[in-house]
Design an enzyme around this catalytic site. Structure first.
Site, short mmCIF file in Angstrom:
data_model
loop_
_atom_site.label_atom_id
_atom_site.label_comp_id
_atom_site.label_asym_id
_atom_site.label_seq_id
_atom_site.Cartn_x
_atom_site.Cartn_y
_atom_site.Cartn_z
CE LYS A 75 -4.11 -2.17 1.70
NZ LYS A 75 -5.23 -2.20 2.65
CD GLU A 85 -5.10 5.55 3.39
OE1 GLU A 85 -4.47 4.97 2.51
OE2 GLU A 85 -6.32 5.36 3.62
CG HIS A 124 -13.34 -4.35 6.09
ND1 HIS A 124 -13.09 -3.07 5.63
CD2 HIS A 124 -13.33 -4.26 7.44
CE1 HIS A 124 -12.92 -2.26 6.66
NE2 HIS A 124 -13.06 -2.94 7.76
NE ARG A 184 -8.00 -9.78 -6.19
CZ ARG A 184 -9.12 -9.18 -5.81
NH1 ARG A 184 -10.18 -9.19 -6.59
NH2 ARG A 184 -9.19 -8.54 -4.65
#
Lengths: 169, 503, 503, 169
Positions: free
Chosen positions: C116, C200, C235, C292
């Site tokens: 990330k 973040e 999630h 993907r």
């Protein structure tokens, strides 16, 4: 264990060589075949054969030891002739004999017209019964000159597939 | 708005209508004959009513009974599907008299369009291009000779009340005129109780192309482009596709306009289909109009995303069509294959009976409008069409590839089906190139029913599978005989769990 | 061109890939673990190879074994599906070394986008808008306080190697900064063997919106519009739709451009997904890129008619993308519902086991990408997702109505599923209005798992049906006991015909 | 014929009044119900009840005479208590008793951790076994203070649904 298996006019000799769990080894007319065969549902088998994957469905046919086999889009009709069948045939109870004298329909339907009576003499190609299914009519004929022994159905009857309609001499 | 709809039909089309009813929050009422208690359309409906014996003349076609059920169930509207009462003017009238909305055109429209001579007259007056020919009945032999010569050989003699290829005779030579007319008349009389026949120019190997139209009670009429229906066997459609490989944008625009003109000429309200014959030089001729939902309507829905049944219901309720002509376009390519319970290898003999296994294809671009399920017994009394396989893809080539993939994994056993035959059509050169007419099946019949090249390998598999199945059954039987105490045998407890008892 | 593809996956995605292989005339090779011999992906493949024990670490994840099978079977290419080896840079490299085409990006791209922090850096450099925050690892407590204060509370502490919500900590107050960082670090270390974490800005109740991109080796990159994926539980996505109800044409154009920029920044070849967080004021931030095929790719296929797997295969073979950006548009509205084998009423406990009956919905606008069938035993070892129900209709309202209709007739028994839960989502006000964010499920959970209002009536039906079933079984058992001769009992001969024998 | 049928905590008395072909008439706690019920497959029944059409599926449950019933999107677990069950219960062979002492999982899975040994004394809320299925772990706890009588599984075992994991006093 060895049996004969008939497809159309062709008869193959099939022998079980070994069976270990889902792996089966057998010979068809001397040629050896090995496959991993899984029973997916009572009538569907998944074959892995030289790593090729193919589903085969086996349904019971019109008679005991007759099968209708579907592979991909093709349909095969097979008959297993085992020791018992051979014994029955030898005793004159074979299936071949009866068939020729019984006129029947491969499909279910409704008898719309019976053209003959018991005792009639009919000529090769004569229509004996008309059966209707799904808005289409099919005519059933005798292949040779024959005498009608028995008429087994009446007009208006619903019939099953392979049910005798007329018996000839 | 409509709250409850009686569906005066059975099988796949009844289910198709129910899907939209459920999506619109409308209750659906099924009707069923003695042969149909277990039919999927009964199981999927909100309510279901018994209406009589298996023969449709005593159940699905009895207007009084249908009206009775509509009243008993409190249905606001009746959807007739296709076939049965869908193009019955008396039924349309009767619904109106009883205060029930008939989801279809008025009796006037049905009558005008149902009679081929009156339809021809109407269309000619409206400026729609028809097959050269006459609009009068042929009264006698002199008429016959004179009229046929006027039109010019070859001609088709047609029963005015006809349909499905009955009461039709092709005449190529002068010497056959009189016998042709007589044969058509006698078939028409026997088939429809009316021996009115007329003459049309015979179009050689035509393409059968139809346009879907929609009209509402506010005077709006639109078309939803064409469907190519040339793959037919004995006037029964087998494959339909849209767009038509024959079509050009210009021709589509002109024929679309003609279709709208045809519908406007009779103030058409609802979904209808305008059929044309098209020859290889792209000359087109109005053939007839079907005043109902068509079997092949799904391919139009696929490329336009318009739910035609929803539009039918909404315009029947007095609403406007949801779309303007300019909103509509075709995206992608869609093909429908009709799966029939029949045996192409035994002269297409119908094959009703117990469906032992039914597994439909899944995945991208597949739509199934069907009604059979594993363990369902297909009755002998009705149509042999058991499902419609509709595929949609980016373009024609990919749609054909998709259809082959779908047919490959469509498994139906117990009854014979035309699945392999459909696959052969997809594999044929004429179909792949898009260069085919209504002569396609006759022309290709040998190829279409020929054995597969891999038959021999599969032959071996069939032998192996039969043997294994025989061994299993044998083992089962053996095990049973060997076991003294009935209740302990293994397969039996399985049988107990899975056994089907008719209750 | 590629002639044979090994699919290094199982379940629905392996089947999805096989569909396209078959359509393209490419042979498919399946691999299967001990738990998967009966899996549908084995049965639908052209070839299938055994690769080891049930645990995926010993089968589907063993690179050597997969490569071996590819060579033995003569596969030109490997499609990894999603999960398993799909984002494994080593595997991508290994395929190249072995001369096998990996249908996915190069190891460089996977590595950059899989981490990330490096992805953030790359994106900032390319001019893609990211969530405010830092790109450095937090080394110590002082760093933590300083950095978090710079970014401004609330913040999310995230593991660089993380995914699926692991190694993430939300910090709202200053006093929780140090404990939050420590917790995230220790979870990251345990979960991914790497305790790198970064900070973040936390976006309140964001929308999760992603863009599908496609790139080829000729430098072309296009996007195929967005997917709205905000309906998530822990999630895990549950419902996805396209177009997003939040989207405006302007925002779509801008975000689409950003997605293309993101892909171009890494010379992306293949199908990929650029994920964004979007807040209620339509501010958008790059979140991550999935290199993907995505689980929810079908909804994009539905509204664009592009077969994404076909494009993947073609660009992997060096061909250009079939489409230009200006050719593409969205027609209609598509929703995907993920059907899980789990029990929403028992805290979403997974429910593997024998599927006794599986009947999928049919009719217009329904697509099923699944892999279970009646009599299939869902293994305990893999993902609980058993199928994806994808509906497509003219607009969002009709798509929701269609989804409800489809869920109504989707029958799965033997295992518990979330079908009713999915239906409640469709019925909820927040979903119907299109005003929902990632907080949707938590906010509506009581409504979503509450009992149906018609429970009482169905209660009675359940009693009646149990009684009848009991009577039938009882009658069966009785009959059996009464019968002296085992072989004559009726249910038994039925059992014999239908009995499943493990061969 | 009369039996009790339990759904959740509710027990209803059900009596068969009449059964004619596919038409059945019965009473539930005195209220009369009539329906046309067709057996579509061994486990699926099509009900026509006041002309309303609804499919109901009945599958066998964990134990004999336990059923899992699906109507539309709802699932009901039912138990038929007939004369035989009552007799068994009276003799102390009832099902209620055993249940409390057996800790089991409603779903199949794999035992990842066994936290107790035979003879251990555990406290209310203590975790005894952790089972994993489909990448999710579930903890099984005792509801009251208990003594462990028997541990029936080992770590790594695959278990069926409702299989005893631990037996407590």
């Amino acid at each position: 264990m060895t049996v004969d298996i008939k497809i159309g006019d062709k008869v193959s000799e099939v022998e079980l060589i070994e069976r270990k769990g889902n792996n089966i080894k057998l010979s068809i007319d001397g040629e050896i075949f090995e496959a991993d065969v899984q029973n997916i549902t009572p009538n569907i088998y998944s074959f892995l054969y030289n790593n090729k994957s193919i589903d085969v469905e086996v349904q019971d046919g019109a008679k005991n030891k007759d099968y209708v086999v579907n592979t991909m889009m093709e349909v095969f009709e097979t008959t297993v002739i085992d020791a018992e069948s051979k014994y029955q045939m030898a005793r004159g109870k074979g299936s071949g004999h009866d068939d020729e004298n019984i006129i029947s329909s491969p499909m279910p339907g409704k008898v719309v017209k019976v053209m003959v009576h018991e005792g009639d003499e009919v000529k090769s190609g004569d229509v004996v019964v008309i059966v209707s299914a799904m808005k289409m009519e099919s005519e059933y004929k005798v292949k040779k000159d024959r005498k009608i022994i028995e008429v087994c159905v009446n007009e208006g009857d619903n019939i099953d597939s392979h049910q005798p309609l007329v018996i000839v001499e | 708005m409509i709250k409850k709809i009686l569906i005066a039909n059975r099988g796949e089309i009844a289910i198709r209508v129910m899907h939209t009813c459920r999506e619109m929050g409308i209750k659906s009422v099924a009707v069923f004959s003695e042969a149909d208690r277990n039919s999927q359309h009964v199981r999927l409906a909100d309510e279901a009513y018994f209406i009589g014996p298996a023969a449709s003349a005593e159940s699905y076609l009895v207007i009084d009974t249908i009206i009775d059920v509509a009243k008993k169930s409190g249905a606001d509207a009746i959807h007739p599907g296709y076939g049965f009462l869908s193009e019955n003017a008396t039924f349309s009238d009767r619904c109106r008299e009883e205060g029930i909305i008939f989801i279809g055109p008025t009796s006037d429209v049905i009558s005008v369009m149902g009679d081929k001579i009156s339809a021809r007259k109407k269309m000619i007056a409206a400026g729609v291009q028809v097959v050269p020919g006459t609009k009068e009945n042929i009264e006698n032999d002199e008429d016959a000779i004179r009229i046929v010569k006027e039109v010019g050989l070859p001609v088709m003699i047609k029963a005015s009340a006809g349909g499905g290829g009955k009461g039709m005779r092709l005449v190529r030579e002068e010497k056959d005129i009189i016998s042709g007319v007589r044969a058509a008349k006698s078939e028409a009389l026997a088939g429809f109780g009316d021996d009115t026949v007329y003459v049309e120019k015979f179009v050689e190997n035509p393409h059968h192309i139809e346009f879907q139209v929609l009209g509402d009670s506010h005077g709006n009429v639109i078309h939803l482009f064409e469907r190519e229906c040339s793959v037919q066997r004995r006037h029964q459609k087998v494959i339909e596709e849209t767009p038509s490989p024959l079509m050009t944008p210009e021709l589509r625009a002109i024929m679309g306009k003609q279709a709208v003109m045809a519908a406007k000429a009779v103030n058409y309200v609802g979904a209808g289909t305008v059929e044309f014959l098209v020859d290889d030089d792209l000359n087109y001729y109005f053939l007839e109009m079907n005043t109902r939902l068509q079997v092949e309507h799904p391919i139009t829905e696929q490329v336009t995303r318009v739910d035609l049944v929803r539009q039918q219901i909404q315009v029947a309720a007095g609403m406007e069509i949801e779309y303007k002509q300019e909103d509509l376009f075709q995206q992608g390519h869609s093909i429908e294959a009709r799966v029939y319970a029949e045996d192409p290898c035994s002269n297409f003999m119908p094959s009703p009976g117990l469906v032992k296994n039914h597994q439909a294809p899944q995945g991208p671009g597949i739509r199934i409008d069907g009604y059979v399920y594993s363990n369902y017994e297909i009755p002998i009394h009705y149509d042999p069409m058991i499902s419609k396989l509709i595929v949609t893809a980016k373009n024609r080539k990919q749609a054909i590839e998709r259809m082959k993939r779908a047919l490959y994994s469509y498994k139906i056993s117990g009854v014979r089906t035309n699945i392999r035959f459909l696959n052969r059509i997809m594999e044929s050169e004429d179909f792949a190139s898009g260069k085919y007419s209504t002569a396609f099946i006759d022309k290709n019949i040998d190829y279409l029913i020929q054995k597969e090249s891999h038959s021999e390998e599969h032959d071996k598999l069939a032998v192996m599978a039969s043997f294994i199945h025989y061994l299993n059954n044998n083992a089962v039987a053996k095990k049973d005989e060997d076991t003294e105490e009935c209740n302990t045998s293994e397969w039996k407890s399985f049988g107990k769990r899975k056994s089907l008892m008719r209750f």
